[in-house]
Design a protein around this motif. Structure first.
Motif, PDB file in Angstrom:
ATOM      1  N   SER A  32     -95.243  -9.814  70.230  1.00 55.91           N
ATOM      2  CA  SER A  32     -94.732  -9.375  68.853  1.00 55.91           C
ATOM      3  C   SER A  32     -94.651 -10.845  67.835  1.00 55.91           C
ATOM      4  N   ILE A  33     -95.073 -10.401  66.677  1.00 53.98           N
ATOM      5  CA  ILE A  33     -95.123 -11.406  65.635  1.00 53.98           C
ATOM      6  C   ILE A  33     -93.554 -12.073  65.550  1.00 53.98           C
ATOM      7  N   LYS A  34     -92.791 -11.284  65.558  1.00 51.61           N
ATOM      8  CA  LYS A  34     -91.461 -11.658  65.577  1.00 51.61           C
ATOM      9  C   LYS A  34     -91.033 -12.557  66.816  1.00 51.61           C
ATOM     10  N   GLU A  35     -91.499 -12.349  67.986  1.00 49.36           N
ATOM     11  CA  GLU A  35     -91.370 -13.376  69.164  1.00 49.36           C
ATOM     12  C   GLU A  35     -92.080 -14.741  68.954  1.00 49.36           C
ATOM     13  N   ILE A  36     -93.259 -14.543  68.313  1.00 50.16           N
ATOM     14  CA  ILE A  36     -94.124 -15.691  67.891  1.00 50.16           C
ATOM     15  C   ILE A  36     -93.149 -16.775  67.200  1.00 50.16           C
ATOM     16  N   THR A  37     -92.519 -16.135  65.750  1.00 51.05           N
ATOM     17  CA  THR A  37     -91.831 -16.864  64.542  1.00 51.05           C
ATOM     18  C   THR A  37     -90.709 -17.308  65.264  1.00 51.05           C
ATOM     19  N   ASP A  38     -89.968 -16.345  65.892  1.00 51.13           N
ATOM     20  CA  ASP A  38     -88.811 -16.843  66.426  1.00 51.13           C
ATOM     21  C   ASP A  38     -88.777 -18.031  67.464  1.00 51.13           C
ATOM     22  N   ARG A  39     -89.743 -17.857  68.298  1.00 48.06           N
ATOM     23  CA  ARG A  39     -90.117 -19.196  69.059  1.00 48.06           C
ATOM     24  C   ARG A  39     -90.459 -20.476  68.454  1.00 48.06           C
ATOM     25  N   ALA A  40     -91.331 -20.044  67.379  1.00 44.57           N
ATOM     26  CA  ALA A  40     -91.695 -21.273  66.411  1.00 44.57           C
ATOM     27  C   ALA A  40     -90.810 -21.918  65.664  1.00 44.57           C
ATOM     28  N   GLY A  41     -89.785 -20.924  65.243  1.00 47.05           N
ATOM     29  CA  GLY A  41     -88.814 -21.423  64.420  1.00 47.05           C
ATOM     30  C   GLY A  41     -89.209 -21.501  63.026  1.00 47.05           C
ATOM     31  N   VAL A  42     -90.158 -20.244  62.638  1.00 46.98           N
ATOM     32  CA  VAL A  42     -90.794 -20.109  61.108  1.00 46.98           C
ATOM     33  C   VAL A  42     -90.555 -18.717  60.958  1.00 46.98           C
ATOM     34  N   ASN A  43     -90.521 -18.344  59.734  1.00 53.86           N
ATOM     35  CA  ASN A  43     -90.344 -17.029  59.238  1.00 53.86           C
ATOM     36  C   ASN A  43     -91.554 -16.015  59.286  1.00 53.86           C
ATOM     37  N   ARG A  44     -91.280 -14.828  59.043  1.00 52.48           N
ATOM     38  CA  ARG A  44     -92.466 -13.954  59.371  1.00 52.48           C
ATOM     39  C   ARG A  44     -93.533 -14.201  58.149  1.00 52.48           C
ATOM     40  N   GLY A  45     -93.290 -14.260  57.002  1.00 52.17           N
ATOM     41  CA  GLY A  45     -94.057 -14.596  55.854  1.00 52.17           C
ATOM     42  C   GLY A  45     -95.057 -16.015  56.131  1.00 52.17           C
ATOM     43  N   THR A  46     -94.446 -16.840  56.698  1.00 56.10           N
ATOM     44  CA  THR A  46     -95.346 -17.987  56.832  1.00 56.10           C
ATOM     45  C   THR A  46     -96.361 -17.642  57.952  1.00 56.10           C
ATOM     46  N   PHE A  47     -96.114 -17.025  59.030  1.00 54.88           N
ATOM     47  CA  PHE A  47     -97.281 -16.504  59.832  1.00 54.88           C
ATOM     48  C   PHE A  47     -98.283 -15.976  59.128  1.00 54.88           C
ATOM     49  N   TYR A  48     -97.835 -15.154  58.134  1.00 57.48           N
ATOM     50  CA  TYR A  48     -98.878 -14.416  57.468  1.00 57.48           C
ATOM     51  C   TYR A  48     -99.478 -15.206  56.539  1.00 57.48           C
TER      52      TYR A  48
END
Length: 198
Positions: A32-48
């Motif tokens: 999930s994107i949440k797993e990625i962003t949690d592990r990367a230490g960034v917020n979901r908006g940054t991913f997008y």
């Protein structure tokens, strides 16, 4: 590189690293994107900001990785095609050590068959260009050339995959010598020369 572009590069690297770690653990459909962003230490908006979805992230990683592998492989393939014995000096030891997670996409347990096919096509394209081969005129000879290219490129990728899956235990210099021997003298000749009774 200014601070803003350095920050962007670092953020994207964190996201890619987090994704690659998760990809080693499970199939892409389970990430999930949440797993990625949690592990990367960034917020979901940054991913997008950088990626449409997980598949877009994977595609960008694959594209960058393919280009990086091509940059490493092209001089080696060229020297092999020229029959040079000094190509082992070009073996990308540091590249493999520093990019193990990335190379899992190509050579690891969950390697994508599409990527392996892409690597073969890239290697074949280099050989066609460097040797000036005519493989597309529809003749029996051009068909035979295509089969030979498939045989050779499949063998090279199979050998590197086997080496990678075995924790790269064989030193890369030895792998290079083996690749040289198999390519320049033939795999069957290599086996016959190493029979226990010879």
């Amino acid at each position: 590189m200014n601070q803003d572009s350095q920050r962007v590069t670092e953020t994207k690297q964190k996201i890619k690293k987090a994704f690659l770690e998760l990809y080693r653990e499970k199939r892409i459909e389970k990430i999930s994107i949440k797993e990625i962003t949690d592990r990367a230490g960034v917020n979901r908006g940054t991913f997008y900001t950088y990626y449409l979805d997980i598949y877009d992230l994977l595609e960008q990683i694959e594209e960058e990785a393919t280009e990086a592998i091509k940059a490493q492989a092209e001089p080696i393939i060229t020297m092999l095609l020229n029959g040079s014995k000094s190509f082992t000096d070009l073996l990308p030891v540091e590249f493999f050590k520093n990019n193990k997670e990335l190379l899992e996409l190509f050579f690891g347990e969950q390697a994508n068959p599409h990527l392996l096919a892409r690597l073969k096509k890239m290697a074949q394209g280099i050989a066609i260009s460097k040797l000036n081969l005519n493989c597309d005129d529809g003749t029996l000879e051009s068909m035979r050339l295509r089969y030979a290219l498939e045989y050779i490129s499949s063998g090279q990728i199979g050998l590197i995959t086997y080496w990678f899956k075995n924790e790269m235990m064989l030193p890369m210099s030895e792998l290079g010598r083996l690749i040289e021997d198999l390519n320049l003298h033939g795999a069957l000749t290599y086996l016959i020369n190493h029979r226990a009774d010879s």
